[in-house]
Design an enzyme around this catalytic site. Sequence first.
Site, PDB file in Angstrom:
ATOM      1  N   SER A  63     -97.435  -8.594 100.746  1.00 26.43           N
ATOM      2  CA  SER A  63     -96.537  -7.446 100.907  1.00 26.43           C
ATOM      3  C   SER A  63     -97.215  -6.082 100.726  1.00 26.43           C
ATOM      4  O   SER A  63     -96.896  -5.157 101.483  1.00 26.43           O
ATOM      5  CB  SER A  63     -95.348  -7.568  99.948  1.00 26.43           C
ATOM      6  OG  SER A  63     -94.574  -8.685 100.306  1.00 26.43           O
ATOM      7  N   LYS A  77     -86.969 -15.215  91.711  1.00 28.26           N
ATOM      8  CA  LYS A  77     -85.839 -14.983  92.622  1.00 28.26           C
ATOM      9  C   LYS A  77     -84.501 -15.481  92.067  1.00 28.26           C
ATOM     10  O   LYS A  77     -83.482 -14.833  92.266  1.00 28.26           O
ATOM     11  CB  LYS A  77     -86.103 -15.645  93.973  1.00 28.26           C
ATOM     12  CG  LYS A  77     -87.185 -14.963  94.800  1.00 28.26           C
ATOM     13  CD  LYS A  77     -87.264 -15.663  96.140  1.00 28.26           C
ATOM     14  CE  LYS A  77     -88.320 -15.104  97.037  1.00 28.26           C
ATOM     15  NZ  LYS A  77     -88.234 -15.678  98.386  1.00 28.26           N
ATOM     16  N   ASP A 121     -84.438 -12.728 103.018  1.00 30.97           N
ATOM     17  CA  ASP A 121     -85.196 -13.772 103.735  1.00 30.97           C
ATOM     18  C   ASP A 121     -84.439 -14.285 104.969  1.00 30.97           C
ATOM     19  O   ASP A 121     -84.988 -14.333 106.070  1.00 30.97           O
ATOM     20  CB  ASP A 121     -85.484 -14.957 102.806  1.00 30.97           C
ATOM     21  CG  ASP A 121     -86.601 -14.656 101.812  1.00 30.97           C
ATOM     22  OD1 ASP A 121     -87.496 -13.872 102.152  1.00 30.97           O
ATOM     23  OD2 ASP A 121     -86.561 -15.203 100.699  1.00 30.97           O
ATOM     24  N   GLY A 123     -84.592 -27.068 101.243  1.00 28.28           N
ATOM     25  CA  GLY A 123     -85.035 -26.376 100.035  1.00 28.28           C
ATOM     26  C   GLY A 123     -84.558 -24.928 100.028  1.00 28.28           C
ATOM     27  O   GLY A 123     -83.597 -24.570 100.715  1.00 28.28           O
TER      28      GLY A 123
HETATM   29  P1  NAP Z   1     -88.871 -25.964  98.695  1.00 34.20           P
HETATM   30  O1  NAP Z   1     -87.643 -25.320  98.195  1.00 34.20           O
HETATM   31  O2  NAP Z   1     -89.787 -26.638  97.735  1.00 34.20           O
HETATM   32  O3  NAP Z   1     -88.460 -27.019  99.842  1.00 34.20           O
HETATM   33  C1  NAP Z   1     -89.439 -27.842 100.441  1.00 34.20           C
HETATM   34  C2  NAP Z   1     -88.798 -28.629 101.579  1.00 34.20           C
HETATM   35  O4  NAP Z   1     -89.842 -29.389 102.222  1.00 34.20           O
HETATM   36  C3  NAP Z   1     -87.750 -29.641 101.113  1.00 34.20           C
HETATM   37  O5  NAP Z   1     -86.755 -29.779 102.099  1.00 34.20           O
HETATM   38  C4  NAP Z   1     -88.576 -30.936 101.007  1.00 34.20           C
HETATM   39  O6  NAP Z   1     -87.801 -32.114 101.140  1.00 34.20           O
HETATM   40  C5  NAP Z   1     -89.482 -30.778 102.207  1.00 34.20           C
HETATM   41  N1  NAP Z   1     -90.683 -31.606 102.093  1.00 34.20           N
HETATM   42  C6  NAP Z   1     -91.741 -31.400 101.257  1.00 34.20           C
HETATM   43  N2  NAP Z   1     -92.665 -32.370 101.449  1.00 34.20           N
HETATM   44  C7  NAP Z   1     -92.165 -33.213 102.400  1.00 34.20           C
HETATM   45  C8  NAP Z   1     -92.647 -34.388 103.030  1.00 34.20           C
HETATM   46  N3  NAP Z   1     -93.836 -34.917 102.701  1.00 34.20           N
HETATM   47  N4  NAP Z   1     -91.880 -34.969 103.986  1.00 34.20           N
HETATM   48  C9  NAP Z   1     -90.687 -34.452 104.330  1.00 34.20           C
HETATM   49  N5  NAP Z   1     -90.166 -33.329 103.764  1.00 34.20           N
HETATM   50  C10 NAP Z   1     -90.900 -32.718 102.814  1.00 34.20           C
HETATM   51  O7  NAP Z   1     -89.810 -24.913  99.456  1.00 34.20           O
HETATM   52  P2  NAP Z   1     -89.394 -23.570 100.238  1.00 34.20           P
HETATM   53  O8  NAP Z   1     -89.501 -22.432  99.297  1.00 34.20           O
HETATM   54  O9  NAP Z   1     -88.133 -23.778 100.976  1.00 34.20           O
HETATM   55  O10 NAP Z   1     -90.631 -23.408 101.247  1.00 34.20           O
HETATM   56  C11 NAP Z   1     -90.832 -24.337 102.292  1.00 34.20           C
HETATM   57  C12 NAP Z   1     -91.842 -23.794 103.307  1.00 34.20           C
HETATM   58  O11 NAP Z   1     -91.415 -22.539 103.827  1.00 34.20           O
HETATM   59  C13 NAP Z   1     -93.248 -23.544 102.745  1.00 34.20           C
HETATM   60  O12 NAP Z   1     -94.170 -23.957 103.729  1.00 34.20           O
HETATM   61  C14 NAP Z   1     -93.321 -22.031 102.601  1.00 34.20           C
HETATM   62  O13 NAP Z   1     -94.625 -21.522 102.755  1.00 34.20           O
HETATM   63  C15 NAP Z   1     -92.453 -21.574 103.764  1.00 34.20           C
HETATM   64  N6  NAP Z   1     -91.813 -20.251 103.557  1.00 34.20           N
HETATM   65  C16 NAP Z   1     -92.024 -19.290 104.502  1.00 34.20           C
HETATM   66  C17 NAP Z   1     -91.415 -18.056 104.352  1.00 34.20           C
HETATM   67  C18 NAP Z   1     -91.632 -16.979 105.376  1.00 34.20           C
HETATM   68  O14 NAP Z   1     -91.242 -15.824 105.155  1.00 34.20           O
HETATM   69  N7  NAP Z   1     -92.205 -17.288 106.509  1.00 34.20           N
HETATM   70  C19 NAP Z   1     -90.578 -17.797 103.254  1.00 34.20           C
HETATM   71  C20 NAP Z   1     -90.374 -18.826 102.320  1.00 34.20           C
HETATM   72  C21 NAP Z   1     -91.008 -20.063 102.480  1.00 34.20           C
HETATM   73  P3  NAP Z   1     -87.158 -32.834  99.849  1.00 34.20           P
HETATM   74  O15 NAP Z   1     -85.879 -32.094  99.537  1.00 34.20           O
HETATM   75  O16 NAP Z   1     -86.937 -34.224 100.289  1.00 34.20           O
HETATM   76  O17 NAP Z   1     -88.182 -32.718  98.736  1.00 34.20           O
END
Ligand code: NAP
Length: 290
Positions: free
Chosen positions: A23, A72, A108, A134
């Site tokens: 940021s 957050k 977001d 998530g």
């Molecule tokens: P989170 O709350 O930990 O959620 C992770 C998600 O991924 C859950 O649905 C989880 O499923 C799933 N998952 C993890 N490992 C898996 C696997 N091996 N097979 C199938 N599903 C799997 O994380 P989050 O904060 O939402 O972030 C998730 C992604 O979004 C990350 O890559 C992060 O870098 C990206 N992100 C991007 C932005 C952006 O602005 N572009 C913002 C935030 C996050 P389960 O529920 O079954 O564990």
Amino acid sequence: MPDIWGTTRLVGVIGWPVRHSFSPPMQNAALAAMGLDWAYVPFAVAPDDLPAALAGLRAAGLVGFNATIPHKQALLGLVDHPTAEAQLTGTVNTVHFTPDGIVGDSTDGPGFVAALAADGCQVAGRRVVVLGAGGSARAVSVSLVRAGAERLVVANRTAARADELCELLNERVRAGSAEAMALDSSRLETTLAAADLIVNTTSVGMYPEMDAAPVTLPALAAGAWLVDIIYNPAETQLMRAAAERGASCRNGVSMLAYQGALALARWTGQEPPAELMRSVLSAELARRSA
Ligand code: NAP
């Protein structure tokens, strides 16, 4: 590096750690392009220090700040006026100190939808599949339904989390808008084949495990879009598969840029240069992964 004077107004980002945050370069480039005597500063704030930091940053005269992991959720209970997005997602990523109190917003999901609009992808009336349930799935799904997505399917490895997210969408955003599906169900394949927009919010495919994808894609509908909110690597395995099937694909850089642009708009009351923010971010990501 911005010039800093006694007149300079401050905004920033808190996190623990905060050193990885993209940021500061993005926001400082935008503030400079807007011709404002403002600066955006990172602050490393430990979880236990959050209430003291909130009071201190306010007393020090900051206009507001962004929050990243792990603050957050905790911030939601500390602000005076959470917005609808903050309440529905249970998170605050943007704080604004105003004369009427501390406003807490979550940009977001609205940033994700604004980025789609900037790229010419319609949401209203469209069939959407969100992979994952998530924190980011929650933000993205709430905003997609609020923006008029006709039907949203949430597919997640852990079925209970998909059920919980759909319950939130159906009970608190729009009745009948969402349906949960298992990530490995055969119904998901036909749902993906008919979708207008597929969003990957799982971390599957992220650096360093870049050969993985959360699902195997079937043939996709004409005009389909796929957005993977992962931004490292810039093109995921899922994006490659979708592009081979004719979809328009985007990575997570735009969401990151537009959530920042919406925060900046709130603080300054002006229109930020969102496309400049997106290109600064892309360049910074390329520089750091080189
Ligand atoms: P989170 O709350 O930990 O959620 C992770 C998600 O991924 C859950 O649905 C989880 O499923 C799933 N998952 C993890 N490992 C898996 C696997 N091996 N097979 C199938 N599903 C799997 O994380 P989050 O904060 O939402 O972030 C998730 C992604 O979004 C990350 O890559 C992060 O870098 C990206 N992100 C991007 C932005 C952006 O602005 N572009 C913002 C935030 C996050 P389960 O529920 O079954 O564990």
